[in-house]
Structures are given as structure tokens and as C-alpha cells.
Scaffold this motif. Structure first.
Motif, PDB file in Angstrom:
ATOM      1  N   UNK A   1     -13.540   2.911  -9.422  1.00  0.00           N
ATOM      2  CA  UNK A   1     -13.851   3.905  -8.169  1.00  0.00           C
ATOM      3  C   UNK A   1     -13.210   2.753  -7.237  1.00  0.00           C
ATOM      4  N   UNK A   2     -13.318   1.684  -7.098  1.00  0.00           N
ATOM      5  CA  UNK A   2     -13.102   0.927  -5.743  1.00  0.00           C
ATOM      6  C   UNK A   2     -11.563   0.416  -6.385  1.00  0.00           C
ATOM      7  N   UNK A   3     -10.714   0.617  -5.334  1.00  0.00           N
ATOM      8  CA  UNK A   3      -9.369  -0.044  -5.435  1.00  0.00           C
ATOM      9  C   UNK A   3      -8.797  -1.006  -4.381  1.00  0.00           C
ATOM     10  N   UNK A   4      -8.478  -2.042  -5.071  1.00  0.00           N
ATOM     11  CA  UNK A   4      -7.629  -3.026  -3.976  1.00  0.00           C
ATOM     12  C   UNK A   4      -6.209  -2.939  -4.147  1.00  0.00           C
ATOM     13  N   UNK A   5      -5.666  -2.022  -5.025  1.00  0.00           N
ATOM     14  CA  UNK A   5      -4.129  -2.240  -5.331  1.00  0.00           C
ATOM     15  C   UNK A   5      -3.419  -1.807  -4.042  1.00  0.00           C
ATOM     16  N   UNK A   6      -2.128  -2.369  -3.915  1.00  0.00           N
ATOM     17  CA  UNK A   6      -1.286  -1.922  -2.760  1.00  0.00           C
ATOM     18  C   UNK A   6      -0.197  -1.226  -3.290  1.00  0.00           C
ATOM     19  N   UNK A   7       0.614  -0.484  -2.508  1.00  0.00           N
ATOM     20  CA  UNK A   7       1.658   0.143  -2.690  1.00  0.00           C
ATOM     21  C   UNK A   7       2.941  -0.870  -3.252  1.00  0.00           C
ATOM     22  N   UNK A   8       2.913  -2.086  -2.613  1.00  0.00           N
ATOM     23  CA  UNK A   8       3.966  -3.195  -3.083  1.00  0.00           C
ATOM     24  C   UNK A   8       3.635  -3.301  -4.437  1.00  0.00           C
ATOM     25  N   UNK A   9       2.219  -3.472  -4.802  1.00  0.00           N
ATOM     26  CA  UNK A   9       2.224  -3.939  -6.168  1.00  0.00           C
ATOM     27  C   UNK A   9       2.726  -2.829  -7.099  1.00  0.00           C
ATOM     28  N   UNK A  10       2.367  -1.543  -6.828  1.00  0.00           N
ATOM     29  CA  UNK A  10       2.703  -0.493  -7.762  1.00  0.00           C
ATOM     30  C   UNK A  10       4.205  -0.321  -7.884  1.00  0.00           C
ATOM     31  N   UNK A  11       5.028  -0.671  -7.013  1.00  0.00           N
ATOM     32  CA  UNK A  11       6.497  -0.602  -7.372  1.00  0.00           C
ATOM     33  C   UNK A  11       7.018  -1.828  -7.408  1.00  0.00           C
TER      34      UNK A  11
END
Length: 503
Positions: A401-411
């Protein structure tokens, strides 16, 4: 063959039916064969009142018309007794329990209402439900209600005293002679185990026990198992004092075992339970675990510890795993995925890891992910590549439910996709807590590419998320007409909406 209804509620074939005109018997239409199910609801409720609980439940499993009656509290009022004890200062709570009383009015209830109902085996109870929300409730009154249910030979016994008086317990020696299922929440077990077992009365009818949120100890558990020789299902949840779960005393008939969130448990021994079909564990690292060598049908392993210092210390789980060729349902967490990723490239663990590549009968896979980032997606792909479950039909993912992920990490680095094997039969996917992050959308696109037979994708999005565009503002699905809104079931609490994509 025609059927006739006997006076006791049973069904017997009519051996002398009138032949139809023409002299030859014609087979009755399918709708006319089951005449009992065609009876009015009031008559069927009357029939249910004479059936044992186990027979009534089985009847509800084979007939939709009977299932509605069995699974809803519509049985005759003399077959079910549900009581909610609330504080004297609290107003009506609005729950569905029919009888609400204040803690200072228990004795008048026993003297009046229960007195009119009657007491003893001639006034049997199928179900007894008691919820106590007042810590000022007198233990003597609490035990009086339990004794009443036992005197009426109750079969399904549920007691929730989590907010009730402390240190109350259930006395197995005062249990009903027909007790089939026992659920204790916030209720301990009587200390009678200190007496010799030769002086104890076994409960030969009890098949299901659930004990939650209590101080059940090792000796109490062993004593309970010895008293219940026909036990088939055991659920232990949040037993704060318990350190060892040894089911040797119940190994002959035990089919399902669940041990969840018991913080002191560091040893589980179920190797003697050769008939065990379902095993579920939720908790921290165990010092010792012994499972039966026979095949499971349902397996759930979730390590709740947030961080793994050394995945190698969990290899005893892989050593304990039996043959999984008959496994149908599997639930594992992201920590388990990390462990397998760390061990599958080590030569000395190849034998243990190979057990998870033998899942040819797996039909349902549930992944509980505590984090969702590129690394976790890589662990997920690695597991799917290794297990090769070609008969998998349903895939469920529980995202955090709680997220700390960033867009940079995703790509930053995309995970390597697994081979096509394992998705030929996949028809349904459900993802909870879907927040439309890039890494989640990548997973959905992966499923579109690999699962050629996918028929239904359900994305349960938390309230406030935008289901139309990703973090970069691009449209996620070009044709939004494919997305339709499905109302959540009334008995399920869902934050937000379910977005269903039919393919």
C-alpha cells in the motif's frame, strides 16, 4: 424413479409409482427429480433444523438453493444463538447480531429469555456466537453462557472475548458432546492439563479448532491435541506464548494446519502428519521446520521480517519442502522470492531449488509483495522462469500500500523477461493496490505479451489514483472503452474501485 417425503424429513424412493398412460414408465424431467429443493423456504428451513451441522454444510455445497439458506443466518431461531455483550455506556452498535445486551444485564437474560427457550440436549444448538466487548463483564456470567451452550449440545462454537474480561478460558471438560468446530478469540485454554490424561474426557466429534490472540502455551497445545483425536483443521494465530508447534498427537487425521503471526514460535514439527493437504505459515525465521514427505495441495509461506540479512539462513525451508508435483495453490511473499533468487545460482543448493521447478499441476499462484521496484520485478520474473507452471490459470498479486519507489528506479533497468513457458493456460489476473506506477504498468504489459489466453484482468486501485495516465502523463491504454467499472461486493471492504479489463 419418483420420490416421497417421510415424516422424519428423509427421502426414500417410491417403489410403486403410478404408470403413465400407455403402460410404460417415462423418466421424470430433471426439474422434477429433486422435489425437496422445490419445497417452500419455510419447509426447507424446518428440514435444516433437524440436520446435524456437518450434514447441513454438505447439503449447501451440492445445491445452490440450499447454499443460500446454510450460509446466511436464516435458520430457525432455536437452532442459532448469537449474543453481543456491550458496555453499559455504549449505545447500539448496528452489527448484525440479533441479541444485544449490556454487561450488567446478563443474569436477567439467562433467567428470562434463555429460560423460555429451554436448556438441555432436547433444545440443541447448531451454532452459538458470543462476542464480548466489555472488560467489566463478570467472568461468572461469561462462563454461565458457555455452560448453557454446552448443555444444549452446540456443534459450532464461536467466542470472541478480545475486548472482554482478561484471563478467561475455555474448559474442554465442559464442552458439548457434539462439538464439531471451536473458534476461540482472546480466550485461553483451561489449565486442566495438569491432571493425568486418564482422568480427561476426549472430544471425539471435534474436527476444527481455531485459537487466536491468546496466551496459549506449548503444554496447553499438546493437551488440546491429545483430547481431540479426530482433529482435521488447526489454525493458530497470534498465540503470544507458543514456542513450538508439534502436531504428532493429531497426525493421524490432520489435513490443514495454519500457523500465523505467533512471534515466539521457532519450531514447527508436522512430519508425522502424512495426510496433511494444506500448510500455511506466516511469521519470522524458524530455527527448525519439519514437513511431511507427502505431496501438498495448498502451500503458503510468507516471511514477515522486513529485511533479510542473509538469505542462506532460510535454506532449511527448502530442505523441508516435500514433493510439490501435486501442488494446486501456492502463496509466497517477496522475501521468499529474494531467497530463491539468492540460492538458485549456488551449486550446493540446486537440489533444493529444483523442488520448485516441479509445479506442473499448479492452478493458482498468489504473490504477496512487500516492495515493488525493478529488483523485485526481476525476482518475480526469475521465479516464473524457474517454476514453469504450464497449467497455471489464476495469478493474484498483492502489492504494498505504501510506496517509496521513484520513476527513475522504474526505468533505470528493466528486468529480464522469462520464457513463454508457464502462461499458456493463464486466464485470470488480479492485482491489488495497483497505483499505476511505471513498474506496475510494465508488469501488466508483460502479461499482455506472454499470456495469450488471458480473459480477465482485474486492477484494484486505491482511492485517488488516476487510472488513465502513467507518471509521464501518457495514456496507459489507447482505448479506454475497454475499461469498465465493477462495483465491489458488499461484504468486501475495498478502498477505491475495481477496474476490470475484459479481453
Amino acid at each position: 424413479m419418483a420420490y416421497q417425503l417421510r415424516g422424519g424429513g428423509g427421502v426414500a424412493p417410491d417403489l410403486n409409482p403410478l404408470p403413465p398412460e400407455g403402460g410404460e414408465q417415462a423418466p421424470p424431467p430433471a426439474a422434477e427429480v429433486d422435489r425437496i429443493s422445490s419445497l417452500p423456504e419455510k419447509a426447507r428451513l424446518r428440514i435444516l433444523s433437524f440436520l446435524p451441522l456437518k450434514a447441513a454444510v454438505k447439503l449447501g455445497m451440492v445445491s445452490n438453493r440450499w447454499s443460500h439458506l446454510v450460509n446466511t443466518p436464516q435458520w430457525p431461531c432455536d437452532s442459532i444463538l448469537a449474543i453481543h455483550i456491550r458496555p453499559a455506556t455504549q449505545g447500539p452498535c448496528g452489527c448484525l447480531v440479533p441479541t444485544h445486551i449490556r454487561s450488567d444485564q446478563i443474569m436477567p437474560l439467562l433467567a428470562n429469555e434463555l429460560g423460555r427457550r429451554g436448556r438441555g440436549p432436547g433444545h440443541r444448538l447448531l451454532r452459538f456466537f458470543l462476542k464480548v466487548d466489555d472488560a467489566q463483564t463478570r467472568p461468572a456470567d461469561f462462563y454461565s453462557l458457555l455452560d448453557y451452550a454446552a448443555d444444549c449440545d452446540v456443534e459450532d462454537f464461536y467466542v470472541d472475548a478480545g475486548l472482554g474480561p482478561p484471563e478467561v478460558s475455555f474448559n474442554f471438560q465442559r464442552a458439548s458432546h457434539r462439538l464439531l468446530r471451536l473458534v476461540l478469540f482472546g480466550v485461553g485454554v483451561n489449565q486442566a492439563h495438569r491432571r493425568p490424561m486418564s482422568q480427561e474426557r476426549s472430544i471425539n466429534t471435534l474436527e476444527v479448532i481455531t485459537i487466536e490472540n491468546t496466551s496459549l502455551g506449548d503444554l496447553e497445545l499438546k493437551w488440546v491435541l491429545l483430547l481431540c483425536p479426530r482433529l482435521r483443521t488447526l489454525v493458530l494465530r497470534n498465540c503470544r506464548v507458543l514456542t513450538c508447534v508439534d502436531v504428532t498427537a493429531a497426525s493421524e487425521r490432520l489435513v490443514r494446519l495454519t500457523v500465523a503471526e505467533c512471534p515466539q514460535v521457532d519450531k514447527i514439527s508436522v512430519s508425522a502428519a502424512l495426510g496433511l493437504h494444506s500448510f500455511r505459515y506466516i511469521g519470522d525465521l524458524l530455527r527448525s521446520v519439519a514437513l511431511p514427505p507427502t505431496c501438498f495441495g495448498d502451500l503458503r509461506i510468507c516471511f514477515t521480517k522486513a529485511t533479510l540479512v542473509d538469505p542462506i539462513q532460510y535454506h532449511n525451508w527448502l530442505d523441508a519442502l516435500p514433493n510439490l508435483s501435486n501442488l494446486v495453490n501456492l502463496t509466497i511473499c517477496s522475501n521468499a522470492l529474494k531467497i530463491m533468487s539468492a540460492l538458485r545460482n549456488r551449486e550446493n543448493f540446486q537440489t533444493q531449488v529444483a523442488k520448485l521447478s516441479n509445479l506442473q499441476n499448479l492452478r493458482e499462484l498468489r504473490l504477496v509483495l512487500y516492495r515493488m521496484n525493478t529488483l523485485m520485478l526481476s525476482h518475480t520474473y526469475g521465479f516464473l522462469r524457474m517454476c514453469r507452471c504450464s497449467r497455471l490459470r489464476n495469478l493474484f498479486l498483492e502489492l504494498p500500500k505504501a510506496r517509496t519507489d521513484s520513476f527513475v528506479d522504474a526505468v533505470n533497468g528493466l528486468a529480464e523477461e522469462p520464457a513463454m513457458d508457464g502462461f499458456e493456460s493463464l486466464v485470470k489476473v488480479k492485482i491489488n493496490n495497483f497505483q499505476w506506477q511505471c513498474i506496475e504498468i510494465e508488469l501488466v504489459h508483460f502479461l499482455f505479451r506472454k499470456a495469450r489466453s488471458l480473459q480477465k484482468l482485474i486492477l484494484v486501485a486505491p482511492k485517488g489514483t488516476n487510472p488513465e495516465r502513467d507518471q509521464s502523463g501518457n495514456a496507459i491504454f489507447p482505448d479506454l472503452n475497454l475499461l469498465c467499472l465493477e462495483k465491489a461486493p458488499a461484504n468486501v471492504e475495498v478502498q477505491g474501485a475495481q477496474l476490470v479489463l475484459w479481453l
